[in-house]
Design a protein around this motif. Structure first.
Motif, PDB file in Angstrom:
ATOM      1  N   VAL A   1       0.817  -1.255  -0.099  1.00 50.66           N
ATOM      2  CA  VAL A   1       0.001   0.010   0.085  1.00 50.66           C
ATOM      3  C   VAL A   1       1.009   1.397  -0.159  1.00 50.66           C
ATOM      4  CG1 VAL A   1      -1.516   1.301   1.291  1.00 50.66           C
ATOM      5  CG2 VAL A   1      -1.856  -1.055   1.147  1.00 50.66           C
ATOM      6  N   ARG A   2       1.818   1.331   0.810  1.00 52.26           N
ATOM      7  CA  ARG A   2       2.695   2.354   0.867  1.00 52.26           C
ATOM      8  C   ARG A   2       3.430   2.569  -0.392  1.00 52.26           C
ATOM      9  NH1 ARG A   2       6.463   0.691   4.515  1.00 52.26           N
ATOM     10  NH2 ARG A   2       7.845   0.143   2.893  1.00 52.26           N
ATOM     11  N   LYS A   3       4.089   1.559  -0.921  1.00 52.22           N
ATOM     12  CA  LYS A   3       4.768   1.703  -2.176  1.00 52.22           C
ATOM     13  C   LYS A   3       3.563   2.103  -3.469  1.00 52.22           C
ATOM     14  CE  LYS A   3       7.949  -1.809  -1.017  1.00 52.22           C
ATOM     15  NZ  LYS A   3       8.576  -3.079  -1.225  1.00 52.22           N
ATOM     16  N   LEU A   4       2.470   1.644  -3.555  1.00 52.93           N
ATOM     17  CA  LEU A   4       1.689   2.167  -4.500  1.00 52.93           C
ATOM     18  C   LEU A   4       1.259   3.650  -4.269  1.00 52.93           C
ATOM     19  CD1 LEU A   4      -0.881  -0.953  -4.443  1.00 52.93           C
ATOM     20  CD2 LEU A   4       0.648  -0.369  -6.117  1.00 52.93           C
ATOM     21  N   LEU A   5       1.200   4.139  -3.088  1.00 56.04           N
ATOM     22  CA  LEU A   5       1.097   5.575  -2.848  1.00 56.04           C
ATOM     23  C   LEU A   5       2.279   6.441  -3.185  1.00 56.04           C
ATOM     24  CD1 LEU A   5      -1.107   5.133   0.329  1.00 56.04           C
ATOM     25  CD2 LEU A   5      -2.066   5.634  -2.048  1.00 56.04           C
ATOM     26  N   GLY A   6       3.560   5.856  -3.417  1.00 53.46           N
ATOM     27  CA  GLY A   6       4.597   6.555  -3.340  1.00 53.46           C
ATOM     28  C   GLY A   6       5.034   7.393  -2.225  1.00 53.46           C
ATOM     29  N   ILE A   7       4.645   6.640  -1.191  1.00 57.61           N
ATOM     30  CA  ILE A   7       5.102   7.429   0.304  1.00 57.61           C
ATOM     31  C   ILE A   7       6.684   6.892   0.503  1.00 57.61           C
ATOM     32  CG2 ILE A   7       4.819   7.560   2.514  1.00 57.61           C
ATOM     33  CD1 ILE A   7       1.714   7.215   2.067  1.00 57.61           C
ATOM     34  N   ARG A   8       7.356   7.836   0.547  1.00 56.45           N
ATOM     35  CA  ARG A   8       8.859   7.637   1.161  1.00 56.45           C
ATOM     36  C   ARG A   8       8.504   7.024   2.730  1.00 56.45           C
ATOM     37  NH1 ARG A   8      12.817  12.155   1.312  1.00 56.45           N
ATOM     38  NH2 ARG A   8      13.905  10.235   1.597  1.00 56.45           N
ATOM     39  N   PHE A   9       9.895   6.196   2.971  1.00 57.29           N
ATOM     40  CA  PHE A   9       9.825   5.482   4.250  1.00 57.29           C
ATOM     41  C   PHE A   9      11.387   5.733   4.712  1.00 57.29           C
ATOM     42  CE2 PHE A   9       9.384   1.277   6.616  1.00 57.29           C
ATOM     43  CZ  PHE A   9       8.476   1.774   7.779  1.00 57.29           C
ATOM     44  N   PRO A  10      11.748   6.972   5.066  1.00 61.81           N
ATOM     45  CA  PRO A  10      13.210   7.040   5.289  1.00 61.81           C
ATOM     46  C   PRO A  10      13.582   6.660   6.779  1.00 61.81           C
ATOM     47  CG  PRO A  10      12.017   9.077   5.797  1.00 61.81           C
ATOM     48  CD  PRO A  10      11.090   7.992   5.020  1.00 61.81           C
ATOM     49  N   GLY A  11      14.807   6.436   6.775  1.00 58.72           N
ATOM     50  CA  GLY A  11      15.263   5.974   8.327  1.00 58.72           C
ATOM     51  C   GLY A  11      16.494   5.423   8.451  1.00 58.72           C
ATOM     52  N   ARG A  12      16.729   4.448   9.291  1.00 56.59           N
ATOM     53  CA  ARG A  12      17.966   3.847   9.307  1.00 56.59           C
ATOM     54  C   ARG A  12      17.814   2.422   9.369  1.00 56.59           C
ATOM     55  NH1 ARG A  12      21.819   5.011  14.035  1.00 56.59           N
ATOM     56  NH2 ARG A  12      19.986   5.374  15.423  1.00 56.59           N
ATOM     57  N   THR A  13      18.876   1.709   8.914  1.00 56.13           N
ATOM     58  CA  THR A  13      18.843   0.217   8.632  1.00 56.13           C
ATOM     59  C   THR A  13      19.916  -0.322   9.841  1.00 56.13           C
ATOM     60  OG1 THR A  13      18.419   0.330   6.279  1.00 56.13           O
ATOM     61  CG2 THR A  13      19.262  -1.827   7.211  1.00 56.13           C
ATOM     62  N   ALA A  14      19.171  -1.679  10.208  1.00 62.06           N
ATOM     63  CA  ALA A  14      20.199  -2.437  11.207  1.00 62.06           C
ATOM     64  C   ALA A  14      20.455  -1.541  12.413  1.00 62.06           C
ATOM     65  CB  ALA A  14      21.163  -3.117  10.552  1.00 62.06           C
ATOM     66  N   VAL A  15      19.627  -0.734  12.986  1.00 57.02           N
ATOM     67  CA  VAL A  15      20.316   0.188  14.225  1.00 57.02           C
ATOM     68  C   VAL A  15      20.653  -0.689  15.304  1.00 57.02           C
ATOM     69  CG1 VAL A  15      19.157   1.510  15.860  1.00 57.02           C
ATOM     70  CG2 VAL A  15      18.388   1.790  13.792  1.00 57.02           C
ATOM     71  N   GLU A  16      20.222  -2.083  15.509  1.00 55.74           N
ATOM     72  CA  GLU A  16      20.413  -2.972  16.520  1.00 55.74           C
ATOM     73  C   GLU A  16      20.358  -4.673  15.769  1.00 55.74           C
ATOM     74  OE1 GLU A  16      20.533  -0.922  20.809  1.00 55.74           O
ATOM     75  OE2 GLU A  16      19.053  -2.348  20.315  1.00 55.74           O
ATOM     76  N   ARG A  17      21.243  -5.544  16.324  1.00 54.03           N
ATOM     77  CA  ARG A  17      20.904  -6.894  15.843  1.00 54.03           C
ATOM     78  C   ARG A  17      21.035  -7.599  17.258  1.00 54.03           C
ATOM     79  NH1 ARG A  17      24.940  -8.947  13.482  1.00 54.03           N
ATOM     80  NH2 ARG A  17      24.042 -10.559  12.530  1.00 54.03           N
ATOM     81  N   HIS A  18      20.210  -8.624  17.316  1.00 48.29           N
ATOM     82  CA  HIS A  18      20.302  -9.485  18.335  1.00 48.29           C
ATOM     83  C   HIS A  18      20.153 -10.828  17.921  1.00 48.29           C
ATOM     84  CE1 HIS A  18      19.221  -6.431  21.317  1.00 48.29           C
ATOM     85  NE2 HIS A  18      18.768  -5.724  20.380  1.00 48.29           N
ATOM     86  N   ALA A  19      20.848 -11.674  18.698  1.00 51.94           N
ATOM     87  CA  ALA A  19      20.682 -13.208  18.477  1.00 51.94           C
ATOM     88  C   ALA A  19      19.552 -13.432  19.539  1.00 51.94           C
ATOM     89  CB  ALA A  19      22.114 -14.125  18.770  1.00 51.94           C
ATOM     90  N   VAL A  20      18.727 -14.493  19.192  1.00 50.71           N
ATOM     91  CA  VAL A  20      17.529 -14.622  19.912  1.00 50.71           C
ATOM     92  C   VAL A  20      17.431 -16.269  19.961  1.00 50.71           C
ATOM     93  CG1 VAL A  20      15.117 -14.398  20.131  1.00 50.71           C
ATOM     94  CG2 VAL A  20      16.334 -12.668  19.102  1.00 50.71           C
ATOM     95  N   ALA A  21      17.183 -16.820  21.258  1.00 50.28           N
ATOM     96  CA  ALA A  21      16.774 -18.245  21.544  1.00 50.28           C
ATOM     97  C   ALA A  21      15.532 -17.966  22.496  1.00 50.28           C
ATOM     98  CB  ALA A  21      18.031 -19.020  22.194  1.00 50.28           C
ATOM     99  N   ALA A  22      14.750 -19.285  22.317  1.00 50.87           N
ATOM    100  CA  ALA A  22      13.651 -19.810  23.076  1.00 50.87           C
ATOM    101  C   ALA A  22      14.125 -20.874  23.724  1.00 50.87           C
ATOM    102  CB  ALA A  22      12.253 -19.611  22.533  1.00 50.87           C
ATOM    103  N   LEU A  23      14.027 -21.165  24.888  1.00 52.96           N
ATOM    104  CA  LEU A  23      14.533 -22.193  25.798  1.00 52.96           C
ATOM    105  C   LEU A  23      13.786 -22.429  26.929  1.00 52.96           C
ATOM    106  CD1 LEU A  23      16.757 -21.371  27.967  1.00 52.96           C
ATOM    107  CD2 LEU A  23      18.204 -20.863  25.890  1.00 52.96           C
ATOM    108  N   ARG A  24      13.659 -23.751  27.168  1.00 63.58           N
ATOM    109  CA  ARG A  24      12.981 -24.206  28.555  1.00 63.58           C
ATOM    110  C   ARG A  24      14.064 -24.534  29.451  1.00 63.58           C
ATOM    111  NH1 ARG A  24       9.511 -27.183  26.632  1.00 63.58           N
ATOM    112  NH2 ARG A  24       7.770 -26.059  26.765  1.00 63.58           N
TER     113      ARG A  24
END
Length: 566
Positions: free
Chosen positions: A177-200
């Motif tokens: 939808v945003r692309k069809l409207l031609g709306i820009r989406f500025p910002g920063r890429t990969a501000v942070e990265r996290h390794a994630v695990a779900a464990l019991r």
């Protein structure tokens, strides 16, 4: 009248359809996928207490069944406990409040739930709604508008044209939808990265969420977060260095064993690894959230998530803000100002959150900044992060809309109360028109303004007597004359409010104004402002003058790369 078209069947799109149905508005939800949710315990979300209550009010039962409210928040730095907070396990509203500003109060406990369980609960609620049509394998490729509505075309087995009164793009970071409207989406890429695990496993802090900064063992991440889930499961996040190597399975298992041993006196306890992933955080803000009858919400409009901010929580706040405005427009017609206010209010609020996170990151992650020059700055950093995670301060507190275009002009009958105008009201106990005693929050989300009378002593009177006594007859007459539907509620007390104060509250729970007694003309003017004025008052629906919103959004290059885990 045509239904509202919702593009995207993630939690935000599903919640918006339910919020509209609760206010009598039909919708068609276009789901690009098959409608089945993949079980990913490592892909979980945190909801602030007020948003969790809002989602529960929509009929999502999995929050109680498959979510966990933290009993406490524990912040550690190296080997020391830097901050420990007990959390209020209520639904976010305090049972009692004190006029003493120094009185201790526990933050309301956030709710932690796997995203697939949340989405399943929303889909189950939709299955009981006749006003919602959910269409799977429907991929949007065209959006057209005319003065009376929106036309959308989808590809797939059910490829066809759809006609709607409005269209809302809830289709994520790569929004069509945003692309069809031609709306820009500025910002920063990969501000942070996290390794994630779900464990019991068993950790020394059952039911508590933990943020451990600068752990003392060799090779540890700069920051580790552990958050409980049901059935003894924990989600653990390790902050990764910028431009770090790929997280291999062997490296992740080594991190798990070292972390568990570091928390459990040098011995790795038994654990069952359930799910893993990498969570990449981006900060982006769409330039516009409304073009005519097409609007954006959720990740289609904004991406955030660093230092405790919560993207899906903000997406549900979009729903809370937009649903009643769309419903009012659908049922009654409205001035363009009402739908314009969605962009003005929400974009500015998210921009402020992004700005606070971006300003905090250099000091929190850069190894210098404030802590180099200010004694005690590390303690300030710990408090800032804790507030962000538990829903307080600039990184986490519920937004207020003090400069809303729906704010009424000042009038002489106004009185200050404990809630600033534009901020969310307190969840006090109220007496409803049918005589039942409920929480104020229970009356939200129905598309009506709320008029709250502060009347000490009413709790011990028979309702038949106080309904016809004092200011009540005059107040009910004034409410009947309002330009929008409203409901009269009565409370024994409200923070900072004098006896016989009258509070006007929006359908999403934000305070419009408070008056010292019954002032019919001023109450009418405030209600008229809250609904955006007369439907004949129009703008072009393309306001880009919200400078406060733009100020928080000026970040770097355009990209649509998204997170693997939210």
């Amino acid at each position: 009248m045509d239904p509202v078209i919702i593009v995207g069947a993630g939690p935000v799109g599903l919640a918006l359809s339910l919020a509209l149905a609760a206010q009598g508005v039909p919708s068609v939800v276009l789901d690009e996928g098959s409608g089945k949710e993949e079980a990913r315990p490592a892909r979980s979300v945190v909801l602030r207490a007020d948003m969790a209550a809002t989602v529960e009010r929509l009929g999502c039962t999995t929050l109680r069944d498959e979510g966990v409210r933290w009993v406490g928040w524990r912040g550690m730095r190296r080997r020391q406990v830097a901050r420990h907070l007990a959390l209020d396990l209520g639904l976010g509203g305090t049972e009692e409040w004190s006029e003493d500003p120094d009185a201790p109060s526990a933050p309301a406990a956030p709710l932690h739930i796997p995203q697939h369980a949340l989405a399943r609960g929303l889909r189950d609620a939709i299955a009981h709604q006749k006003l919602i049509r959910l269409v799977t394998e429907a991929r949007l490729d065209t959006v057209e508008q005319d003065p009376d509505g929106v036309i959308a075309h989808t590809r797939g087995p059910a490829g066809t044209w759809w006609r709607g009164s409005h269209l809302v793009g809830c289709d994520g970071a790569r929004s069509t939808v945003r692309k069809l409207l031609g709306i820009r989406f500025p910002g920063r890429t990969a501000v942070e990265r996290h390794a994630v695990a779900a464990l019991r496993t068993e950790l020394p802090w059952p039911g508590e969420a933990l943020l451990h900064r600068q752990p003392p063992w060799r090779g540890a991440a700069e920051e580790i977060t552990a958050r409980p889930l049901p059935d003894g499961v924990w989600r653990i996040d390790w902050l990764l260095p910028p431009r770090g190597d790929l997280v291999t399975p062997d490296a992740l298992v080594a991190r798990i064993r070292e972390t568990l041993a570091g928390w459990c006196d040098g011995v790795t306890p038994p654990y069952e690894l359930i799910d893993t992933g990498v969570h990449t955080l981006h900060h982006r803000l769409a330039r516009r959230w409304r073009v005519g009858r097409v609007l954006l919400a959720g990740d289609a409009a904004h991406l955030l998530g660093a230092v405790g901010t919560q993207g899906l929580d903000e997406g549900f706040r979009d729903v809370d803000n937009l649903a009643w405005k769309l419903a009012h427009t659908w049922h009654h017609g409205a001035s363009e100002r009402l739908l314009d206010s969605y962009q003005s209010e929400r974009r500015a609020a998210v921009a402020s959150r992004l700005r606070a996170a971006d300003q905090s990151l250099p000091a929190l992650r850069g190894g210098g900044g404030l802590r180099t020059y200010l004694p005690g700055a590390m303690r300030g950093h710990d408090a800032l992060l804790a507030d962000g995670h538990v829903g307080r301060g600039p990184l986490g507190a519920p937004p207020a809309y003090p400069h809303s275009p729906l704010a009424p002009p000042y009038s002489g009958g106004r009185t200050p109360v404990g809630t600033p105008e534009g901020a969310p009201v307190e969840d006090v106990r109220v007496t409803a028109p049918d005589g039942t005693t409920v929480r104020l929050r229970d009356r939200l989300g129905r598309g009506r303004l709320l008029v709250l009378l502060v009347a000490p002593g009413t709790g011990v009177w028979d309702r038949r007597h106080w309904r016809g006594a004092g200011v009540m007859p005059r107040l009910e007459e004034a409410v009947d004359a309002l330009p929008a539907k409203a409901e009269v509620l009565v409370t024994e007390a409200y923070p900072g409010a004098p006896a016989h104060a009258v509070l006007l509250v929006r359908p999403d729970g934000h305070l419009v104004a408070a008056f010292a007694g019954v002032h019919p003309e001023e109450l009418y003017a405030a209600a008229d402002a809250a609904r955006g004025g007369s439907p004949t008052e129009e703008t072009d629906g393309t306001d880009e003058t919200d400078g406060a919103a733009r100020a928080g959004a000026e970040v770097s290059a355009e990209s649509d790369r998204t997170a693997d885990i939210h």
